[in-house]
Design an enzyme around this catalytic site. Structure first.
Site, PDB file in Angstrom:
ATOM      1  N   ASP A   1       0.840  -1.193   0.000  1.00 48.16           N
ATOM      2  CA  ASP A   1       0.000   0.000   0.000  1.00 48.16           C
ATOM      3  C   ASP A   1       0.876   1.245   0.000  1.00 48.16           C
ATOM      4  O   ASP A   1       1.996   1.233   0.530  1.00 48.16           O
ATOM      5  CB  ASP A   1      -0.896   0.035   1.238  1.00 48.16           C
ATOM      6  CG  ASP A   1      -1.959  -1.043   1.232  1.00 48.16           C
ATOM      7  OD1 ASP A   1      -2.218  -1.624   0.171  1.00 48.16           O
ATOM      8  OD2 ASP A   1      -2.529  -1.296   2.323  1.00 48.16           O
ATOM      9  N   ARG A   2       0.343   2.326  -0.537  1.00 47.16           N
ATOM     10  CA  ARG A   2       1.084   3.588  -0.563  1.00 47.16           C
ATOM     11  C   ARG A   2       1.532   4.007   0.835  1.00 47.16           C
ATOM     12  O   ARG A   2       2.634   4.546   1.017  1.00 47.16           O
ATOM     13  CB  ARG A   2       0.206   4.689  -1.184  1.00 47.16           C
ATOM     14  CG  ARG A   2       0.923   6.026  -1.379  1.00 47.16           C
ATOM     15  CD  ARG A   2       0.006   7.047  -2.008  1.00 47.16           C
ATOM     16  NE  ARG A   2      -1.041   7.478  -1.107  1.00 47.16           N
ATOM     17  CZ  ARG A   2      -0.915   8.479  -0.228  1.00 47.16           C
ATOM     18  NH1 ARG A   2       0.213   9.158  -0.158  1.00 47.16           N
ATOM     19  NH2 ARG A   2      -1.926   8.814   0.547  1.00 47.16           N
TER      20      ARG A   2
END
Length: 287
Positions: free
Chosen positions: A135-136
């Site tokens: 995930d970012r």
């Protein structure tokens, strides 16, 4: 198994071309209606190609489902002000220590400020591609393949669960069950919906959760569903510190890097699918 045909336009400055699935009819008109005059103008410049490399002209008409390729115009992005050290590099793979706030792949408003584009530019590896994703907002160990023809072997390794992954997380919550515990549930992530959610049915996500003391936890996922660790921890009454999505959605400014999600991909361990060599890579970051 049929092989995916390479895009007719090469990677340029770290970015491959966008692929557009057409609704059918005059390509120029459709591009203008869907994306605006600036994108449609690429047809006049010879910048739109079909999968076989044919140049789309203002008179080109194509059937529904046809794909065309063009270089996208980059959005204005907020630079992510954190370095991404390379932990390992050989002929087949590159392993990095991804910082918080840096997306793995281009999506939405994050295009150039992504791990894959940064690495393609820095290492001059236009076919570099992630074997898995973080995930970012998650930091830590992230593995890339260097060439198109070997990508599948490493991606399959992750999808088959042949990689031992360990995460560290911090939470100020109080567990609703005794730890350690194994959480199994069915997690669904719908396109356009920020949060993943659990629903009744056959479990497709499994995580071992262990308490290491104070607010620190070790998470060992057996599967890799989107937002799995964040969903499972929240379901135990242990939402992660700095999480803007679980249990509640919080609006965070794009240039606010002050409160990183307290989730770290600590290590990955596997036998190389091409060489057989055992690998273990560990982040240099701490929470």
């Amino acid at each position: 198994m049929s092989r995916v045909r390479p895009a007719p336009l090469p990677v340029r400055d770290g970015l491959g071309p966008a692929r557009v699935r057409l609704r059918g009819g005059a390509v120029l008109v459709e591009l203008a209606d869907r994306f605006g005059e600036a994108v449609a103008a690429k047809v006049f410049d010879g910048g739109v190609l079909t999968a076989d490399g044919s140049v789309v002209t203002p008179a080109t008409v194509l059937p529904p489902g046809t794909h065309v390729y063009l270089y996208r115009d980059l959005p204005v992005e907020v630079p992510v002000p954190f370095a991404m050290p390379v932990l390992h590099r050989d002929d087949n793979i590159v392993v990095v220590d991804k910082p918080h706030f840096l997306a793995t792949m281009p999506r939405g408003r994050h295009v150039a400020e992504t791990a894959v584009v940064r690495l393609r530019r820095a290492l001059d590896l236009p076919e570099l591609s992630p074997a898995h994703r973080l995930d970012r907002l998650t930091a830590g160990v992230l593995l890339f393949t260097t060439r198109r023809e070997i990508r599948g072997a490493y991606q399959t390794m992750f999808s088959d669960g042949a990689v031992a992954k360990v995460y560290l997380a911090r939470s100020a919550g109080h567990a609703t069950v005794d730890l350690p515990t194994v959480v199994r549930s069915r997690i669904i992530k719908e396109r356009g919906r920020l949060q993943a959610f659990e629903e009744p049915g056959e479990p497709n996500a499994e995580t071992l959760v262990e308490h290491l003391g104070d607010d620190l936890y070790r998470l060992t996922p057996r599967t890799g569903r989107t937002h799995q660790l964040r969903v499972h921890m929240s379901s135990l009454g242990l939402p992660l510190l700095g999480d803007p999505l679980y249990p509640d959605v919080i609006d965070v400014a794009p240039d606010d890097f002050t409160d990183p999600l307290q989730l770290l991909a600590h290590s990955i361990e596997f036998d190389d699918p091409l060489t057989g060599r055992p690998h273990r890579f560990v982040t240099g970051r701490t929470l």
